[in-house]
Design a protein around this motif. Sequence first.
Motif, PDB file in Angstrom:
ATOM      1  N   LYS A 123       0.630  -1.105  -0.041  1.00  0.00           N
ATOM      2  CA  LYS A 123       0.016   0.173  -0.149  1.00  0.00           C
ATOM      3  C   LYS A 123       0.419   1.249  -0.135  1.00  0.00           C
ATOM      4  CE  LYS A 123      -3.874   1.882   2.349  1.00  0.00           C
ATOM      5  NZ  LYS A 123      -4.725   2.422   3.710  1.00  0.00           N
TER       6      LYS A 123
ATOM      7  N   SER B  52      -2.937   4.314  -3.374  1.00  0.00           N
ATOM      8  CA  SER B  52      -2.784   2.507  -4.137  1.00  0.00           C
ATOM      9  C   SER B  52      -2.285   1.407  -3.202  1.00  0.00           C
ATOM     10  CB  SER B  52      -1.735   3.713  -5.208  1.00  0.00           C
ATOM     11  OG  SER B  52      -1.417   2.137  -6.961  1.00  0.00           O
TER      12      SER B  52
ATOM     13  N   TYR C  86      -3.581  10.401  -1.895  1.00  0.00           N
ATOM     14  CA  TYR C  86      -3.089   9.723  -2.558  1.00  0.00           C
ATOM     15  C   TYR C  86      -3.322   7.898  -2.646  1.00  0.00           C
ATOM     16  CZ  TYR C  86      -1.560   6.355  -6.781  1.00  0.00           C
ATOM     17  OH  TYR C  86      -1.086   5.382  -7.876  1.00  0.00           O
TER      18      TYR C  86
ATOM     19  N   THR D 194       2.869   8.764  -8.948  1.00  0.00           N
ATOM     20  CA  THR D 194       2.086   9.548  -9.130  1.00  0.00           C
ATOM     21  C   THR D 194       2.123  10.805  -9.926  1.00  0.00           C
ATOM     22  OG1 THR D 194      -0.671   9.457  -8.709  1.00  0.00           O
ATOM     23  CG2 THR D 194       1.270  10.579  -6.829  1.00  0.00           C
TER      24      THR D 194
ATOM     25  N   SER E  15      -1.025  -0.370  -6.037  1.00  0.00           N
ATOM     26  CA  SER E  15       0.225  -1.263  -6.993  1.00  0.00           C
ATOM     27  C   SER E  15       1.803  -0.058  -7.185  1.00  0.00           C
ATOM     28  CB  SER E  15      -0.874  -1.661  -8.534  1.00  0.00           C
ATOM     29  OG  SER E  15      -1.749  -0.430  -9.206  1.00  0.00           O
TER      30      SER E  15
END
Length: 883
Positions: A404, A417, A415, A423, A419
């Motif tokens: 994570k 994610s 933000y 970003t 994966s």
Amino acid sequence: MNTKNFTQKLWKAALLVAVFFIGFNNLKAGSTNNDDVGLSAFLSPVTNVCGDSNTLITVTLNNIGKNSQSKIPIVVKISGSATATYKDTFYSSLSSGGTTSFSFILKLNTFSGGTFSLKAYTAMSTDQDAANDTILTSVTINPQAPTPTVTGASACGFTSLTLRASSAPKGAKNVWYNASTGGSIIATGDSFVTPFISSTTTYYVETAYPKYYSTGKPNKTTGTGGNYTAYADGLVFEAFSDFTFDSVTVYPNASGRVVMRLTDSATGNIIDSHSVAVKVTTANDPIRIPVGYKIKAGKYRLFATGTTTGGMYRNTGSGGIPYSVAGILSITRTINNLAGYYYFFYDWKISNYTGCPSARVAVTATITSGSKPTVSFTTKGSCLGTATTFTDGSSAASGTTLTKFKYDFGDGNTYTSTSTGSTTHTYASAGTYKITYYVTASNGCSDTSGTFITITAGSTPNFTTSSSCGGVVTFTDASVVSGTITSYDYDFGDTSTYSSSTTGSTTHTYKYAGNHTVKFSLTNSGGCTFTKTQTVTATISPNAPTGTGASACGYSSLVLKANTPPSGAKNYWYNVSSGGTSLATGDSFVTPFISATTNFYVEAAYTTSGRLGAKDNTIGAGGNNATVTNGLIFYALSDFTLDSLTVYPNNTGTMNVVIKIRDSATKKVVDSVIRSVTTSTAFQKVRIAVGIKVPKGGAYTIDGEGSSTGGFYRNTAGGKIPYVLTGVAKITETKNSLASTGYYYYFYDWLVSASSCPSSRTTVTATITSGSTPTVKFSALPSCSGSPSLFLDSSKAASGGSIASYTYQFGDGNTMNTTSNKVTHTYTTTGTFKVTLLVRGGNGCADTMSKFITIVNGPKAGVTASYVCTGSTASFNPCYPYL
């Protein structure tokens, strides 16, 4: 109605009222009966409390009789949100004149709230007076919030966890705290994401219903004031507990953005800032804007720095401060400490979740130990409005993987994610921001890293538009540019694009009407791209409607039809193929009565509406003016309908307001209306429905000649003529040429409507066929105003035919359809009226005849003598000539 039954019911109701008051007096004064008990009040439940599952029902029991009583049966019947009947017995002894409270053993379940109607009565068989036995009540009880069930969470290392509670019932919310009692609200909802923590922490959740409050000056209308542009002035308030600032009313001077800035009163630090785009039709009209501030206990300042509306209204007298909601907040003063002033923000709507709360339940966020990942990322500053790149460089501990990635960009945005930790993010404001990066591994452990980033100011793209009926939209660049722009780019939202190295102004033709999302981008010499997205409306004239004619025999009114136009458009009906003023709007048109085949015409057009003139009479000084032939001069830039306007009559009671529109050159009346109004105070604001259609191209005057109001309010200062509704109408002068000194006469806040982008016109024919028509003849016996006039028909049917109906138009706006050849009609005013009778034969053919009658004032009685002797003269009322 069955009059007999109604009368019986009325007497029964009166008898019940009498019995009630007799019983009530017995309770107070005692009784001559030996055995007489009764109830006088419900002690519980009471209204507006929180519900529970064991609500006690308690009544006051009275012994009004001479004998002591015991074993008194008592019954309560419950209806409404619950239905039940409880029977119980008072076993103790109650002496004569004694009073006691009695509680039913069975309890009422009011946990879910609602409205409960209760009827209680004594049921003693020997009771000698039943009139005082029964009492009634109705209570509204608020629902009690149920205690939530909770689910904690655990993780390894420095991390954020999600705690959960069972869903709150409809209308309620789960409210999260960091203390078991008191404390501040840290979140609401069925789940709560904790901040990043490094040790086990307990949080608390309760379920509660919202409560809503209003505070602040309700509106700007009391006291003096005006537009103001020093936005750093504002209000100081103190919050005593947590609440949400939901919305507020402002009075902007023009369209633009209204900015609200909330700062700490002591430090001046900005706590929150809120910007809302507003569209203003008339300066200083009220506009409700959403806010959404979550306010904690503390002291604050609220002001409007950054607003772009050319000012907002503020009061300079009758400010009314302080404004308070007990236990929640108090607006204590203005920022500049001016007594009697009030700045910008009116009618606060606030809320909190304190209604019938459940018990608080502890929820634990557990932190365990383990191997943490190594957190790393790189980034660099960028131009305002363009994407900033963040590149992940983290690594996992031996035997684990990264699962994570989360960024907190320091501007309220995040933000997350599962994966990748690489970003981009675009900042909305220039400045320096603290970046915090969190990484979690497969063993549940996490760690964080942070740095600062600086965003420099760039260009602000903007454009304005104007459109024509052919779908052509003109785009005019209105950007605020910093540095050198190397490319102007449009995506018109219909797969078409435009690019230029020199200008951001262009035109584009849309093939389809409606809203299109347009993206406008500026790219500077440093490679930064700044983008604005805006909805643009393309207008294309609708297709010509399809018409359906109608036919009838003889002198008739017919209904013509047209298919429904597209959304936002209306059908407009004319009696000419081009030009002219519309006769009516809608998908059907009822023609006037015609005796020959006539063509009418219908077109589809979009309808626009707007406001014109001074908003109200608070614009400046003024008073009554009895010369009601004064008024305003205006121009019609297109055909429009004056739908309604506001006036302030001087008289009180019922009176007539007359509105006349004249050709400014010839002084001839183009159209007029008369409206009856009733007021309770002088200069009471009255909205008048007008409905006058004004043709394009003329110079007109509007006045109140003929009004029985004793004058109207007019301003002697504050008028800002000319007033313009672009492309529709323009008020240019007062009739007495005093506009330049601030005068404004009588007619405020015009609501007008006009058509735009019309289709071609379609011919729709009203066909009159020939046939045998009846011979129309009638006589009229006029009377006085307020007395009936008699109309006697003597028409003859066509040979071999019959008469099916009679239609009278009495000339005063009233019509009667009948099958009788003898009718009466009462005129409410004096004057000469044109009466028209249309007679329709059984074959559908009709003809008409008109004549004039004169109505005068006269006495109201029918006969002036009650009896008369033989040979004497009787006097009859001339207002009843046919009696």
